[in-house]
Design a protein around this motif. Structure first.
Motif, PDB file in Angstrom:
ATOM      1  N   HIS A  94       0.847  -1.197   0.000  1.00  0.00           N
ATOM      2  CA  HIS A  94       0.000   0.000   0.000  1.00  0.00           C
ATOM      3  C   HIS A  94       0.886   1.252   0.000  1.00  0.00           C
ATOM      4  O   HIS A  94       0.635   2.206  -0.735  1.00  0.00           O
ATOM      5  N   LYS A  95       1.920   1.228   0.816  1.00  0.00           N
ATOM      6  CA  LYS A  95       2.867   2.351   0.841  1.00  0.00           C
ATOM      7  C   LYS A  95       3.550   2.501  -0.514  1.00  0.00           C
ATOM      8  O   LYS A  95       3.756   3.617  -0.992  1.00  0.00           O
ATOM      9  N   SER A  96       3.903   1.375  -1.104  1.00  0.00           N
ATOM     10  CA  SER A  96       4.534   1.406  -2.417  1.00  0.00           C
ATOM     11  C   SER A  96       3.599   2.036  -3.438  1.00  0.00           C
ATOM     12  O   SER A  96       4.035   2.818  -4.284  1.00  0.00           O
ATOM     13  N   GLY A  97       2.323   1.721  -3.348  1.00  0.00           N
ATOM     14  CA  GLY A  97       1.338   2.310  -4.260  1.00  0.00           C
ATOM     15  C   GLY A  97       1.313   3.827  -4.167  1.00  0.00           C
ATOM     16  O   GLY A  97       1.238   4.517  -5.185  1.00  0.00           O
ATOM     17  N   ARG A  98       1.407   4.338  -2.953  1.00  0.00           N
ATOM     18  CA  ARG A  98       1.423   5.803  -2.782  1.00  0.00           C
ATOM     19  C   ARG A  98       2.698   6.403  -3.371  1.00  0.00           C
ATOM     20  O   ARG A  98       2.680   7.477  -3.963  1.00  0.00           O
ATOM     21  N   LYS A  99       3.817   5.685  -3.231  1.00  0.00           N
ATOM     22  CA  LYS A  99       5.073   6.151  -3.837  1.00  0.00           C
ATOM     23  C   LYS A  99       4.968   6.154  -5.360  1.00  0.00           C
ATOM     24  O   LYS A  99       5.468   7.064  -6.019  1.00  0.00           O
ATOM     25  N   ILE A 100       4.323   5.121  -5.900  1.00  0.00           N
ATOM     26  CA  ILE A 100       4.159   5.028  -7.350  1.00  0.00           C
ATOM     27  C   ILE A 100       3.338   6.207  -7.859  1.00  0.00           C
ATOM     28  O   ILE A 100       3.671   6.810  -8.888  1.00  0.00           O
ATOM     29  N   ILE A 101       2.281   6.556  -7.155  1.00  0.00           N
ATOM     30  CA  ILE A 101       1.462   7.714  -7.542  1.00  0.00           C
ATOM     31  C   ILE A 101       2.321   8.970  -7.579  1.00  0.00           C
ATOM     32  O   ILE A 101       2.272   9.746  -8.534  1.00  0.00           O
ATOM     33  N   ASN A 102       3.109   9.163  -6.546  1.00  0.00           N
ATOM     34  CA  ASN A 102       3.993  10.328  -6.471  1.00  0.00           C
ATOM     35  C   ASN A 102       4.954  10.356  -7.654  1.00  0.00           C
ATOM     36  O   ASN A 102       5.148  11.395  -8.293  1.00  0.00           O
ATOM     37  N   ILE A 103       5.553   9.214  -7.963  1.00  0.00           N
ATOM     38  CA  ILE A 103       6.501   9.122  -9.078  1.00  0.00           C
ATOM     39  C   ILE A 103       5.812   9.445 -10.397  1.00  0.00           C
ATOM     40  O   ILE A 103       6.328  10.211 -11.217  1.00  0.00           O
ATOM     41  N   LYS A 104       4.637   8.862 -10.608  1.00  0.00           N
ATOM     42  CA  LYS A 104       3.952   9.049 -11.889  1.00  0.00           C
ATOM     43  C   LYS A 104       3.454  10.482 -12.082  1.00  0.00           C
ATOM     44  O   LYS A 104       3.194  10.899 -13.206  1.00  0.00           O
ATOM     45  N   ARG A 105       3.346  11.229 -11.016  1.00  0.00           N
ATOM     46  CA  ARG A 105       2.915  12.624 -11.129  1.00  0.00           C
ATOM     47  C   ARG A 105       4.085  13.587 -11.368  1.00  0.00           C
ATOM     48  O   ARG A 105       3.874  14.764 -11.619  1.00  0.00           O
ATOM     49  N   LYS A 106       5.291  13.080 -11.301  1.00  0.00           N
ATOM     50  CA  LYS A 106       6.464  13.916 -11.530  1.00  0.00           C
ATOM     51  C   LYS A 106       6.848  13.908 -12.997  1.00  0.00           C
ATOM     52  O   LYS A 106       6.616  12.937 -13.716  1.00  0.00           O
ATOM     53  N   LYS A 107       7.477  14.989 -13.406  1.00  0.00           N
ATOM     54  CA  LYS A 107       8.090  15.023 -14.729  1.00  0.00           C
ATOM     55  C   LYS A 107       9.414  14.275 -14.645  1.00  0.00           C
ATOM     56  O   LYS A 107      10.022  14.171 -13.577  1.00  0.00           O
ATOM     57  N   ASN A 108       9.859  13.763 -15.771  1.00  0.00           N
ATOM     58  CA  ASN A 108      11.071  12.958 -15.816  1.00  0.00           C
ATOM     59  C   ASN A 108      12.255  13.667 -15.144  1.00  0.00           C
ATOM     60  O   ASN A 108      12.995  13.052 -14.380  1.00  0.00           O
ATOM     61  N   ASP A 109      12.421  14.949 -15.399  1.00  0.00           N
ATOM     62  CA  ASP A 109      13.572  15.662 -14.838  1.00  0.00           C
ATOM     63  C   ASP A 109      13.421  15.974 -13.345  1.00  0.00           C
ATOM     64  O   ASP A 109      14.352  16.480 -12.721  1.00  0.00           O
ATOM     65  N   GLU A 110      12.273  15.672 -12.760  1.00  0.00           N
ATOM     66  CA  GLU A 110      12.054  15.878 -11.327  1.00  0.00           C
ATOM     67  C   GLU A 110      12.332  14.618 -10.504  1.00  0.00           C
ATOM     68  O   GLU A 110      12.338  14.669  -9.277  1.00  0.00           O
ATOM     69  N   LEU A 111      12.554  13.496 -11.181  1.00  0.00           N
ATOM     70  CA  LEU A 111      12.758  12.230 -10.477  1.00  0.00           C
ATOM     71  C   LEU A 111      14.116  12.196  -9.781  1.00  0.00           C
ATOM     72  O   LEU A 111      15.123  12.615 -10.345  1.00  0.00           O
ATOM     73  N   THR A 112      14.113  11.689  -8.563  1.00  0.00           N
ATOM     74  CA  THR A 112      15.328  11.584  -7.760  1.00  0.00           C
ATOM     75  C   THR A 112      15.901  10.174  -7.857  1.00  0.00           C
ATOM     76  O   THR A 112      15.239   9.250  -8.344  1.00  0.00           O
ATOM     77  N   ASP A 113      17.105  10.001  -7.347  1.00  0.00           N
ATOM     78  CA  ASP A 113      17.696   8.665  -7.297  1.00  0.00           C
ATOM     79  C   ASP A 113      16.836   7.732  -6.456  1.00  0.00           C
ATOM     80  O   ASP A 113      16.690   6.550  -6.791  1.00  0.00           O
ATOM     81  N   THR A 114      16.251   8.244  -5.391  1.00  0.00           N
ATOM     82  CA  THR A 114      15.348   7.441  -4.558  1.00  0.00           C
ATOM     83  C   THR A 114      14.138   6.993  -5.358  1.00  0.00           C
ATOM     84  O   THR A 114      13.689   5.840  -5.235  1.00  0.00           O
ATOM     85  N   ASN A 115      13.590   7.870  -6.205  1.00  0.00           N
ATOM     86  CA  ASN A 115      12.479   7.493  -7.072  1.00  0.00           C
ATOM     87  C   ASN A 115      12.895   6.368  -8.013  1.00  0.00           C
ATOM     88  O   ASN A 115      12.165   5.385  -8.187  1.00  0.00           O
ATOM     89  N   TYR A 116      14.069   6.504  -8.627  1.00  0.00           N
ATOM     90  CA  TYR A 116      14.548   5.469  -9.539  1.00  0.00           C
ATOM     91  C   TYR A 116      14.776   4.145  -8.824  1.00  0.00           C
ATOM     92  O   TYR A 116      14.476   3.074  -9.361  1.00  0.00           O
ATOM     93  N   ASP A 117      15.278   4.205  -7.593  1.00  0.00           N
ATOM     94  CA  ASP A 117      15.459   2.979  -6.814  1.00  0.00           C
ATOM     95  C   ASP A 117      14.117   2.287  -6.591  1.00  0.00           C
ATOM     96  O   ASP A 117      14.002   1.069  -6.723  1.00  0.00           O
ATOM     97  N   HIS A 118      13.087   3.056  -6.266  1.00  0.00           N
ATOM     98  CA  HIS A 118      11.768   2.463  -6.047  1.00  0.00           C
ATOM     99  C   HIS A 118      11.190   1.927  -7.360  1.00  0.00           C
ATOM    100  O   HIS A 118      10.594   0.846  -7.385  1.00  0.00           O
ATOM    101  N   MET A 119      11.379   2.655  -8.431  1.00  0.00           N
ATOM    102  CA  MET A 119      10.906   2.194  -9.731  1.00  0.00           C
ATOM    103  C   MET A 119      11.532   0.839 -10.061  1.00  0.00           C
ATOM    104  O   MET A 119      10.841  -0.077 -10.530  1.00  0.00           O
TER     105      MET A 119
END
Length: 96
Positions: A48-73
């Protein structure tokens, strides 16, 4: 993570996560989504927590993604592939 690896991770993530942020939010609000998964010791499942992270990631533009986002992806990609290989023999729509 190199830029090439990030590009590959980005593409594969968007290939395996085939729901929009609003569809994911709707799903996370259901009883079914809240009734399954390994507890993370605070009452909310890890998935469930992962789902919320996925929503956050998908709402970002590519250039806004962090290394932490990429790790979760990258983790999500592995999870989807593992679980797709282990899908139940019965109707998947009725499976936890």
């Amino acid at each position: 993570m190199s830029d090439r690896t990030k590009d590959k991770t980005y593409d594969e993530f968007y290939n395996v996560v085939n729901m929009t942020p609003s569809e994911l939010e709707d799903w996370l609000d259901t009883y079914k989504s809240k009734s399954v998964g390994k507890d993370s010791s605070d009452g909310e499942s890890i998935g469930h927590k992962s789902g919320r992270k996925i929503i956050n990631i998908k709402r970002k533009k590519n250039d806004e993604l962090t290394d932490t986002n990429y790790d979760h992806m990258y983790e999500v990609i592995g999870y989807v592939h593992r679980n797709s290989a282990q899908k139940p023999k019965s109707d998947i729509k009725e499976s936890d």
